[in-house]
Design a protein around this motif. Sequence first.
Motif, mmCIF file in Angstrom:
data_model
loop_
_atom_site.group_PDB
_atom_site.id
_atom_site.type_symbol
_atom_site.label_atom_id
_atom_site.label_comp_id
_atom_site.label_asym_id
_atom_site.label_seq_id
_atom_site.Cartn_x
_atom_site.Cartn_y
_atom_site.Cartn_z
ATOM 1 N N SER A 69 0.826 -1.213 0.000
ATOM 2 C CA SER A 69 0.000 0.000 0.000
ATOM 3 C C SER A 69 0.860 1.262 0.000
ATOM 4 O O SER A 69 0.550 2.236 -0.694
ATOM 5 N N LEU A 70 1.959 1.248 0.777
ATOM 6 C CA LEU A 70 2.855 2.403 0.824
ATOM 7 C C LEU A 70 3.536 2.636 -0.524
ATOM 8 O O LEU A 70 3.674 3.772 -0.980
ATOM 9 N N VAL A 71 3.938 1.553 -1.172
ATOM 10 C CA VAL A 71 4.577 1.654 -2.484
ATOM 11 C C VAL A 71 3.572 2.138 -3.521
ATOM 12 O O VAL A 71 3.858 3.053 -4.310
ATOM 13 N N ALA A 72 2.406 1.530 -3.532
ATOM 14 C CA ALA A 72 1.383 1.893 -4.521
ATOM 15 C C ALA A 72 0.984 3.355 -4.393
ATOM 16 O O ALA A 72 0.774 4.053 -5.394
ATOM 17 N N ASP A 73 0.898 3.840 -3.171
ATOM 18 C CA ASP A 73 0.530 5.236 -2.943
ATOM 19 C C ASP A 73 1.578 6.174 -3.559
ATOM 20 O O ASP A 73 1.231 7.170 -4.211
ATOM 21 N N ALA A 74 2.860 5.850 -3.377
ATOM 22 C CA ALA A 74 3.924 6.696 -3.924
ATOM 23 C C ALA A 74 3.902 6.691 -5.443
ATOM 24 O O ALA A 74 4.017 7.742 -6.093
ATOM 25 N N VAL A 75 3.733 5.520 -6.032
ATOM 26 C CA VAL A 75 3.762 5.402 -7.494
ATOM 27 C C VAL A 75 2.537 6.073 -8.103
ATOM 28 O O VAL A 75 2.635 6.779 -9.124
ATOM 29 N N THR A 76 1.390 5.879 -7.498
ATOM 30 C CA THR A 76 0.157 6.484 -8.006
ATOM 31 C C THR A 76 0.256 8.005 -8.042
ATOM 32 O O THR A 76 -0.308 8.663 -8.914
ATOM 33 N N ASN A 77 1.035 8.564 -7.104
ATOM 34 C CA ASN A 77 1.192 10.012 -7.032
ATOM 35 C C ASN A 77 2.425 10.507 -7.787
ATOM 36 O O ASN A 77 2.906 11.621 -7.534
#
Length: 639
Positions: free
Chosen positions: A238-246
């Motif tokens: 979730s932490l990785v996905a949040d960074a990439v999505t942004n």
Amino acid sequence: MRVCDLPLSADFVSHYESNGIEELYPPQEAAVEAGVADGGRVVAAIPTASGKTFIAELAMLTADGPGLYIVPLRALAREKYETFDELPGVSVGISTGDFDSAEEDLGEYDIVVATSEKVDSAIRNGASWVESLACVVVDEVHLLGAPGRGPTLEMTLATLQRRVPDLQLVALSATVDNPETIASWLDADLVESTWRPVSLRTGVYSDESVSFDDGTSLAVDVPPLGPKDDADTEATVSLVADAVTNGGQCLAFVRSRREAESLAERLAEEDLSPAADLGDELRELGGTATGAQLADCASTGVGFHHAGLRSSHRAAVETAFRERRLAVICATPTLAAGVNVPARRVVIRDQKRYTGDAMEWIPVLDVHQMCGRAGRPHLDPYGEAVLVGDDTTRDELVERYVEADAEAVDSQFADRESLRTHVLSVVASGFADSVAGVVDVFAATYYAHQQSDVDLTALVSDVVSELERMEMLTVDGSALAATTLGSQTSRQYVSPTTGARIVSGIRTIQTMADENVTPRTALEVVCDTPDMLDTYLGNRERALMYQYARTHAAEFTTAMGEAESFEDWLTAVKTARILHEWSQGETIEDLVERYRIGPGDLESRVERAEWLLGAADALCGALDSDVPEFREVRALLSP
């Protein structure tokens, strides 16, 4: 302070300005004020991405003669070589290979990039180019405190200062607890700063939220866990996905190779940043199962990085990440050791690792090095580093890593094998011919600087006695001299213990029937030495390796019942078996599958074996003996 105000030619000023470097960062300006562009010695203890490379270039470009840039890793050597090679009108050489050569042609370059081991080896082999150096830059000087590598770096710097008394030394370090001690040892001015071009906030995740050290927080949307889901892994996803999505890139650090691969596969399910072309390019680099797994993950924008990968795959992952073709790298902590791969967010899922005996906390300096990768200059408005914990570990992680200073850098020079190695090299290289002479050389080490009350005479005398028993040194009253064996051992850059083991193997071979001396014999000798890398021996393999050892017992120089450590010897037999099968034409795919090793493991062991077989052949000459199998199997190992 502007670049155009520095004592640089117009070509260099134009080069930097065309790359967007017009004004100096505060730590760079402090280094200039400390005299780095005027031949002054400087220790710069500053964060990652705060301009260390520019400080190094400024020192070497303004020095009155050739420069040497010392790095801890080959991958970093290649990266720095490519960086310096872009400097207008500057010739750059690189040396990371054979350890039995002075490589005199390196004296033709303006800048040489080399590992500390290569520089130490060149000095032992009488390299004259060393004495013409005007400036030496040491990258990652805090690795003075690393077992194995630290003593070599320490001895290299001590010897360089004796060989070139007016040498300018510039040491680049991470922020550590005692940089003033390193600066005092090197007689250098200290530039210490916590300034970063991109602000960094560090925090701990627990209960779907990250609490940062700047007082801010971040809500994390973690989907409900299934019965087989791991809470730390899902939080990391979730932490990785949040960074990439942004719009950011992310580094995720875990404790082991297997964990890096499994986390990458889990993230690949998210299809965060499709990159089908990159996957195709990686497939062309090799056909092992690990390579195919990497290519599959990369096609979704996720890579993994560890020592089990082939060097070509590791380099491709690093390059793709720097080019923003990869959104995520899942890595073991080794990626943080100097290679330039900044990201918007760093997630450290695992803060403990297995050391061979138990799970232990990762050193604070290592965690800070990982965190320091957060924040890409000119790309990110900020960098974030997140340690994944839970309600039971949150406070401890904050105290242990977020609020704590990195450890002090302490010398590892007193390690016994290191002492034997460097006492022998000092005598064999002609730097000393008595215990007092060796003590005089060692008095210039970081170890002696830190341990001012140590009895170096007693310490050196004990080591000299050991080397005399190993037939490496002769003692005649107060006079010391290297034997032919000792001189050759030092020139070949193997440890005295490895040299003695090879000599014992050669002497045993001389007593064996000719038909029993085979390539397996040669490989068993060199694989059963401290300088060969260990190969994991699983429980399921022991019976098979035991049977293999019994079947080929007549070809080995160590009898099964006489091995000092049977487990270690059986591990050496496994390594020898793998290398023998490789030399006989087995494919990397089959060996990786059969012996559960990584492609990078095979690559590194082949390289080690080539070096050690060459050393063994040279030691045969010192014994007036000949074991052609050393040369023959070495030739077969080369691709």
